[in-house]
Design a protein around this motif. Structure first.
Motif, PDB file in Angstrom:
ATOM      1  N   THR A   2      12.217  41.228 -89.938  1.00  0.00           N
ATOM      2  CA  THR A   2      12.646  40.019 -90.631  1.00  0.00           C
ATOM      3  C   THR A   2      14.109  39.749 -90.288  1.00  0.00           C
ATOM      4  O   THR A   2      14.988  40.551 -90.603  1.00  0.00           O
ATOM      5  N   PHE A  34      22.407  35.843 -96.585  1.00  0.00           N
ATOM      6  CA  PHE A  34      22.282  36.994 -95.702  1.00  0.00           C
ATOM      7  C   PHE A  34      23.039  36.787 -94.408  1.00  0.00           C
ATOM      8  O   PHE A  34      23.549  37.729 -93.820  1.00  0.00           O
ATOM      9  N   SER A  35      23.127  35.590 -93.931  1.00  0.00           N
ATOM     10  CA  SER A  35      23.789  35.332 -92.652  1.00  0.00           C
ATOM     11  C   SER A  35      25.292  35.184 -92.810  1.00  0.00           C
ATOM     12  O   SER A  35      26.024  35.293 -91.833  1.00  0.00           O
ATOM     13  N   GLN A  56      25.062  41.761 -89.287  1.00  0.00           N
ATOM     14  CA  GLN A  56      23.893  42.635 -89.275  1.00  0.00           C
ATOM     15  C   GLN A  56      24.252  43.986 -88.670  1.00  0.00           C
ATOM     16  O   GLN A  56      24.969  44.085 -87.690  1.00  0.00           O
ATOM     17  N   ASN A  63      16.327  37.963 -91.473  1.00  0.00           N
ATOM     18  CA  ASN A  63      17.233  37.552 -92.543  1.00  0.00           C
ATOM     19  C   ASN A  63      17.869  38.707 -93.301  1.00  0.00           C
ATOM     20  O   ASN A  63      18.570  38.485 -94.289  1.00  0.00           O
ATOM     21  N   PRO A  70      18.517  32.849 -97.284  1.00  0.00           N
ATOM     22  CA  PRO A  70      18.823  33.016 -95.849  1.00  0.00           C
ATOM     23  C   PRO A  70      20.287  32.775 -95.526  1.00  0.00           C
ATOM     24  O   PRO A  70      20.874  33.462 -94.706  1.00  0.00           O
ATOM     25  N   SER A  71      20.911  31.803 -96.189  1.00  0.00           N
ATOM     26  CA  SER A  71      22.326  31.536 -95.933  1.00  0.00           C
ATOM     27  C   SER A  71      23.191  32.683 -96.397  1.00  0.00           C
ATOM     28  O   SER A  71      24.145  33.076 -95.745  1.00  0.00           O
ATOM     29  N   PHE A  93      15.798  44.007 -88.587  1.00  0.00           N
ATOM     30  CA  PHE A  93      16.082  42.595 -88.325  1.00  0.00           C
ATOM     31  C   PHE A  93      15.815  42.180 -86.879  1.00  0.00           C
ATOM     32  O   PHE A  93      15.855  41.000 -86.547  1.00  0.00           O
ATOM     33  N   THR A 126       8.485  38.160 -89.164  1.00  0.00           N
ATOM     34  CA  THR A 126       8.197  37.562 -87.859  1.00  0.00           C
ATOM     35  C   THR A 126       7.392  38.469 -86.938  1.00  0.00           C
ATOM     36  O   THR A 126       6.751  37.978 -86.010  1.00  0.00           O
ATOM     37  N   ILE A 168      11.734  36.332 -97.985  1.00  0.00           N
ATOM     38  CA  ILE A 168      12.198  36.145 -96.609  1.00  0.00           C
ATOM     39  C   ILE A 168      11.004  36.352 -95.679  1.00  0.00           C
ATOM     40  O   ILE A 168      10.127  37.183 -95.942  1.00  0.00           O
ATOM     41  N   TYR A 202       5.623  37.455 -95.647  1.00  0.00           N
ATOM     42  CA  TYR A 202       7.006  37.562 -96.108  1.00  0.00           C
ATOM     43  C   TYR A 202       7.115  38.690 -97.129  1.00  0.00           C
ATOM     44  O   TYR A 202       6.103  39.274 -97.544  1.00  0.00           O
TER      45      TYR A 202
END
Length: 250
Positions: free
Chosen positions: A103, A31-32, A37, A105, A28-29, A53, A81, A78, A69
């Motif tokens: 998702t 990707f961010s 995005q 992420n 996750p880190s 996303f 949601t 990941i 996931y």
């Protein structure tokens, strides 16, 4: 990006071969931090589902998760949601993206090519400069997107399909070798060609010259003994007098 989805009622599938295993950063880190995005859709032949996303990018939202996931190529996972549907407008018809997994992420919105072609009865042809999306039955171009980078984004569509659609019946009449109205109507009804412009009532000069009725050829009682004793030829009338003043030719 390659990943595998768990199927309902089954355990999690074994992870795909690692692609980013050399990166020690948690997923996750990574990707961010790596890239911002991008809301643009991208064609992906390695994906196993549509991914987005942000649920606000979808036309229909289910407010439920089809899967908990997804697995990525390096074995990490990941969370999902939400799930929903989306559409891609084209000059011909709407193209559907069913069961898009949301998702937060990911940094690229992905189109699962196999599902896209199956759901929309179309084909995708990739080349060095972009890709075409074509109707599977008629081979008609639905849209074209150009690509200057390493990916195939669904960007602003090329204007070539607009020109394709706006072709009038009289233009098709010339392009296809001057067929009759019945042939053109058959091609339009079979969706091999499209005409947005109503055919104007006019007389085709080429058809007048090339399709006017000829005199019948009568049977001959002539008997010959050698080749070329008699030569049969047509006498034609030229619409333009030659430089020597002749109007007829054989």
């Amino acid at each position: 990006m390659h990943y595998r989805l768990p199927h309902p009622g089954q355990g999690i599938l074994s992870p795909a071969p690692a692609i980013y295993s050399s990166q020690p950063t948690t997923l996750p880190s990574a990707f961010s931090i790596m890239l911002p995005q991008d809301p643009t859709w991208h064609m992906d032949t390695g994906a196993s589902s549509h991914l987005n996303f942000n649920a606000s990018n979808l036309s229909t939202i289910f407010d439920k998760r089809l899967f908990p996931y997804v697995h990525l190529g390096d074995g990490k996972s990941i969370p999902i949601t939400n799930t929903g549907h989306s559409i891609i407008p084209s000059h011909q018809r709407l193209l559907h993206l069913y069961n898009v997994l949301v998702t937060p992420n990911i940094i690229k919105n992905l189109i699962y090519v196999r599902q896209f072609t199956r759901d929309n009865n179309c084909t995708i042809e990739f080349d060095s400069f972009g890709f075409f999306v074509k109707d599977y039955l008629t081979r008609r171009i639905l849209f074209r997107c150009d690509s200057l980078g390493d990916l195939y984004p669904v960007t602003k569509m090329s204007t070539s399909p607009i020109a394709f659609l706006s072709t009038s019946a009289s233009m098709w009449h010339q392009y296809l070798g001057y067929p009759g109205d019945q042939v053109l109507c058959s091609l339009v009804s079979s969706r091999f060609i499209s005409c947005n412009k109503v055919k104007t009532s006019h007389i085709c000069h080429t058809c007048q010259l090339g399709k006017h009725v000829k005199l019948p050829i009568h049977s001959s009682d002539s008997i010959i003994e050698h080749h070329f004793d008699i030569v049969h030829s047509d006498l034609w009338t030229s619409p333009i007098i030659s430089s020597s003043g002749f109007k007829y030719y054989c």
